[in-house]
Design an enzyme around this catalytic site. Structure first.
Site, PDB file in Angstrom:
ATOM      1  N   SER A 128      -7.338 -17.965 -13.670  1.00 31.07           N
ATOM      2  CA  SER A 128      -7.961 -16.793 -13.314  1.00 31.07           C
ATOM      3  C   SER A 128      -6.303 -16.139 -14.252  1.00 31.07           C
ATOM      4  O   SER A 128      -6.965 -15.217 -14.783  1.00 31.07           O
ATOM      5  CB  SER A 128      -7.317 -16.069 -11.909  1.00 31.07           C
ATOM      6  OG  SER A 128      -6.285 -16.937 -11.851  1.00 31.07           O
ATOM      7  N   ASP A 173      -8.339 -22.979 -21.709  1.00 36.78           N
ATOM      8  CA  ASP A 173      -8.408 -21.285 -20.641  1.00 36.78           C
ATOM      9  C   ASP A 173      -8.880 -20.174 -22.023  1.00 36.78           C
ATOM     10  O   ASP A 173     -10.216 -20.034 -21.681  1.00 36.78           O
ATOM     11  CB  ASP A 173      -7.707 -21.395 -20.090  1.00 36.78           C
ATOM     12  CG  ASP A 173      -6.833 -22.561 -18.871  1.00 36.78           C
ATOM     13  OD1 ASP A 173      -7.594 -23.602 -19.436  1.00 36.78           O
ATOM     14  OD2 ASP A 173      -5.277 -22.404 -18.496  1.00 36.78           O
TER      15      ASP A 173
HETATM   16  C1  GLA Z   1      -4.236 -26.721 -17.914  1.00 36.32           C
HETATM   17  C2  GLA Z   1      -3.716 -25.637 -19.594  1.00 36.32           C
HETATM   18  C3  GLA Z   1      -4.665 -25.693 -20.814  1.00 36.32           C
HETATM   19  C4  GLA Z   1      -5.109 -26.991 -20.385  1.00 36.32           C
HETATM   20  C5  GLA Z   1      -4.926 -28.019 -19.245  1.00 36.32           C
HETATM   21  C6  GLA Z   1      -5.088 -29.494 -19.246  1.00 36.32           C
HETATM   22  O1  GLA Z   1      -5.433 -25.853 -17.523  1.00 36.32           O
HETATM   23  O2  GLA Z   1      -3.799 -24.065 -19.166  1.00 36.32           O
HETATM   24  O3  GLA Z   1      -4.757 -25.211 -21.238  1.00 36.32           O
HETATM   25  O4  GLA Z   1      -4.238 -28.272 -21.012  1.00 36.32           O
HETATM   26  O5  GLA Z   1      -4.389 -27.731 -18.087  1.00 36.32           O
HETATM   27  O6  GLA Z   1      -6.526 -30.391 -19.899  1.00 36.32           O
END
Ligand code: GLA
Length: 379
Positions: A128, A173
């Site tokens: 989110s 993300d």
């Molecule tokens: C979290 C982080 C991402 C990535 C994942 C693991 O979601 O926000 O940038 O590093 O962990 O793959």
């Protein structure tokens, strides 16, 4: 969602919004902790996310409200955004974006009324935070009457997360929320970064099982893994682990912890490539095996899984209707993602949840979700 948001905005601020944006949550499909090591990653934007409504004000005041939090925050547009604490800390996401815009040479809006609304289940590991950053960034850019390239918007949102919110995440993300496309996965080559979409074969379903467990030290553990990977890269004499080969990792006399982290990342990078090839060939059985192998590597080498996540993966992969399953996101608790055939129904998901409840005494939340489009201005 849009009508709900517009009505709420009018009720709070006594006028309609000028701008409405939305940005989706994401699933990490495969590529666990590869992003900040310069590797590739595959994610899916989902059909739920965060919406932002905004109308400019001419008195130089910025008012932030959310349908998820009671705290309403008013700040003068003339002072530099400062980090908020306590109930107001949700505002750090849009404030971080405001602070990041000039870093990327983008204009910053003055005063405004701002309302965020969400249809993402909270704390489900669906990011989110990236969704609110992207939806806010689009709304702020629109409020200055300009447009911006999507890649720049994604980088500004990640900058907000790294430098204002203070999470040392990679670009997964924000990149997936920015570049998502319905019925597709987003492939990110994190070195560029470069963004592409890969079609998802028809007839598959996603199910997310959220354990609601969270290791107390999850933020510290994420940062520790980041440091261990950097240390492994330095010991191997490469700038980032993406530049190391499996043979180099095997040959080097790394300390055991760093050797395991490097082995996971290097193998996981290869699995992402193999997954893209299997998707393009329509070989879902192979995709599923790669997903489950990724989880196994997280469990044994990266050591970011938990008994709860392992239980769900084992229960899910025992079903003939599940192609593969793995933890999704940072790990140390959180959620498991399963890629299933269309035959995997509510009763199958229930059976997994019931077995989990019998073992751990709590029920996981089950979310059936579809892929969706990336961040966009709605009106
Ligand atoms: C979290 C982080 C991402 C990535 C994942 C693991 O979601 O926000 O940038 O590093 O962990 O793959």
């Amino acid at each position: 969602m849009k009508d709900h948001l517009v009505a709420q905005f009018a009720a709070r601020f006594g006028r309609p919004p000028e701008i409405v944006t939305r940005a989706p949550g994401r699933i990490e499909f495969i590529g666990n902790h590869t992003d900040y090591n310069g590797g590739p990653v595959l994610g899916a934007a989902i059909d739920r996310g965060i919406w932002v409504a905004l109308a400019r004000r001419d008195d130089g005041v910025r008012v932030f409200a959310s349908d998820q939090r009671p705290a309403v925050v008013k700040l003068p547009a003339t002072t530099a955004p400062a980090r908020q604490t306590g109930d107001a800390s949700w505002v750090n996401y849009p404030l971080g974006v405001l602070a990041a815009l000039p870093v990327f040479g983008l204009p910053v809006p003055g005063g405004f009324d701002y309302l965020a609304a969400s249809d993402l289940p909270p704390g489900a590991g669906l990011s989110s935070s990236a969704a609110i950053e992207l939806a806010s960034a689009l709304a702020f850019v629109a409020a200055t009457g300009t447009t911006v390239e999507r890649g720049v918007l994604v980088q500004a949102a990640r900058h907000a997360e790294n430098h204002f919110v203070g999470v040392p995440c990679g670009i997964l993300d924000q990149g997936v929320s920015g570049f998502g496309r319905r019925d597709h996965l987003v492939y990110i080559d994190c070195r560029g970064p470069r963004f592409e979409t890969v079609p998802l074969p028809a007839g598959v379903q996603f199910r997310i099982f959220n354990t609601h467990t969270k290791h107390a030290l999850v933020d510290g553990l994420y940062a520790a893994r980041h440091r261990e990977c950097l240390a492994a890269a330095a010991a191997l004499g490469v700038a980032q682990l993406v530049d190391a080969t499996a043979a180099q990792v095997t040959a080097a006399a790394l300390p055991p912890v760093e050797a395991r982290r490097a082995r996971h990342v290097v193998d996981e990078i290869a699995r992402v490539g193999a997954t893209v090839a299997a998707l393009r060939a329509g070989d879902l059985a192979a995709v599923g095996r790669l997903l489950t192998a990724s989880h196994e590597s997280s469990r044994t080498l990266f050591e970011n899984s938990t008994a709860e996540l392992d239980f769900l993966v084992a229960a899910l992969t025992a079903s003939p209707h599940v192609y593969g399953a793995r933890l999704t996101g940072g790990g140390f608790g959180g959620a498991v993602m399963a890629l299933t055939t269309a035959e995997f129904g509510a009763a199958d998901a229930e059976a997994v949840a019931a077995a989990y409840a019998a073992r751990f005494g709590t029920r996981p939340d089950i979310l059936e979700t579809r892929t969706g489009d990336g961040a966009e201005r709605i009106s």
